[in-house]
Enzyme design. Structure first.
Site, PDB file in Angstrom:
ATOM      1  CB  SER A  82      42.704   8.707 -12.813  1.00  0.00           C
ATOM      2  OG  SER A  82      41.388   9.167 -12.756  1.00  0.00           O
TER       3      SER A  82
HETATM    4  N1  SAH Z   1      38.422  10.018 -16.876  1.00  0.00           N
HETATM    5  C1  SAH Z   1      39.103  11.297 -16.887  1.00  0.00           C
HETATM    6  C2  SAH Z   1      39.283  11.891 -15.504  1.00  0.00           C
HETATM    7  C3  SAH Z   1      38.008  12.231 -14.863  1.00  0.00           C
HETATM    8  S1  SAH Z   1      38.068  13.581 -13.729  1.00  0.00           S
HETATM    9  C4  SAH Z   1      40.425  11.203 -17.625  1.00  0.00           C
HETATM   10  O1  SAH Z   1      40.854  10.095 -17.983  1.00  0.00           O
HETATM   11  O2  SAH Z   1      41.025  12.254 -17.857  1.00  0.00           O
HETATM   12  C5  SAH Z   1      36.348  13.636 -13.401  1.00  0.00           C
HETATM   13  C6  SAH Z   1      35.517  14.292 -14.464  1.00  0.00           C
HETATM   14  O3  SAH Z   1      34.158  14.090 -14.128  1.00  0.00           O
HETATM   15  C7  SAH Z   1      35.713  15.808 -14.550  1.00  0.00           C
HETATM   16  O4  SAH Z   1      36.065  16.154 -15.864  1.00  0.00           O
HETATM   17  C8  SAH Z   1      34.335  16.369 -14.188  1.00  0.00           C
HETATM   18  O5  SAH Z   1      34.006  17.551 -14.898  1.00  0.00           O
HETATM   19  C9  SAH Z   1      33.427  15.202 -14.559  1.00  0.00           C
HETATM   20  N2  SAH Z   1      32.120  15.160 -13.908  1.00  0.00           N
HETATM   21  C10 SAH Z   1      31.754  15.479 -12.640  1.00  0.00           C
HETATM   22  N3  SAH Z   1      30.440  15.269 -12.445  1.00  0.00           N
HETATM   23  C11 SAH Z   1      29.944  14.794 -13.631  1.00  0.00           C
HETATM   24  C12 SAH Z   1      28.644  14.382 -14.090  1.00  0.00           C
HETATM   25  N4  SAH Z   1      27.551  14.404 -13.306  1.00  0.00           N
HETATM   26  N5  SAH Z   1      28.525  13.950 -15.362  1.00  0.00           N
HETATM   27  C13 SAH Z   1      29.594  13.903 -16.196  1.00  0.00           C
HETATM   28  N6  SAH Z   1      30.834  14.283 -15.827  1.00  0.00           N
HETATM   29  C14 SAH Z   1      31.011  14.712 -14.566  1.00  0.00           C
END
Ligand code: SAH
Length: 238
Positions: A82
């Site tokens: 993000s």
């Molecule tokens: N917090 C992260 C960015 C998140 S991007 C950082 O600081 O880099 C969103 C993430 O959510 C992605 O890696 C995606 O694979 C994950 N995601 C999507 N659905 C999910 C679920 N049901 N459970 C866990 N992770 C999930």
């Protein structure tokens, strides 16, 4: 137990030490001043945490020079780290004091979890893509963020065995508030989660009062979808 940190001093044993020669100190300072402080992030602990965590260690090597830019960055597999402002805004919205046990959904690169780890006692983070969970875990260990615990699986189910959580941060866009996460929030606890369709969402801050959940809509944002049992189904997405 965490190695500790300067920001959440209340519980820490020894200060979190960023790796020597971690670099980009000037870019990080500039990011905190221009993208965060000037735009209204007031929580001094959040500002300090983000001036410590080496964001460039969480992006692919070729993107390091852009790590402190005012934008989200691709981390592979269509997933993103993000924008710094959104990380700061979500962290500040949880009003953390240092004693909390926090749950994050969507570990991605591990950057948001690393920022949280300097603000609370323990961070539990869940990533649905096993390869991302593995690389984030390795990265967090190498960098010494010892109070982050990475789980692999469907984060929309939360972590029942470790509930309740003082705060929950959902780092992927949900169609609606995921029921299990509401249940796993402790009394008075707060959850921040982007809610809305695939192209555009709003951050929603939820506060638990008994069986009531007060929600407050905050700024607009754009996250990758939260996929899973209480999130989007693959066939619902473009
Ligand atoms: N917090 C992260 C960015 C998140 S991007 C950082 O600081 O880099 C969103 C993430 O959510 C992605 O890696 C995606 O694979 C994950 N995601 C999507 N659905 C999910 C679920 N049901 N459970 C866990 N992770 C999930």
């Amino acid at each position: 137990m965490p190695r500790g940190c300067r920001v959440a001093d209340i519980n820490s044993k020894t200060p979190y030490e960023p790796p020597p020669e971690s670099g980009y100190a000037a870019e990080r300072k500039n990011m905190v001043e221009t993208q965060l402080r000037k735009r209204g992030i007031r929580d001094a602990r959040v500002l300090e945490a983000m001036s410590i965590v080496p964001r460039h260690e969480f992006v692919p090597p070729q993107l390091r020079p852009a790590a402190y830019a005012d934008e989200p960055l691709g981390i592979g597999g269509g997933q993103t780290i993000s924008q710094p402002y959104i990380v700061a805004s979500m962290s500040a919205a949880l009003r953390l004091s240092g004693t909390e046990q926090v749950l994050e959904i969507g570990t991605g690169s591990g950057y948001q979890a690393a920022v949280l780890s300097l603000l609370v006692r323990e961070v539990y983070t869940i990533e649905s893509r096993p390869e991302l969970a593995k690389s984030a875990l390795e990265r967090l260990q190498v960098l010494g963020f010892d109070n982050v615990h990475v789980h692999s699986g469907d984060g929309t189910l939360g972590l029942k065995e470790l509930a309740p959580f003082d705060a929950i941060l959902v780092a992927a866009a949900a169609p609606a508030l995921p029921e299990p996460l509401l249940e796993q929030l402790r009394e008075g606890g707060r959850m921040i989660v982007p809610i809305g369709p695939e192209e555009h969402q709003h951050l929603v801050l939820v506060t638990r009062r008994g069986q009531e959940f007060l929600s407050e809509q905050r700024e607009s944002c754009r996250f990758v979808p939260l996929r899973g049992r209480h999130g989007w189904k693959d066939w619902e997405l473009l």
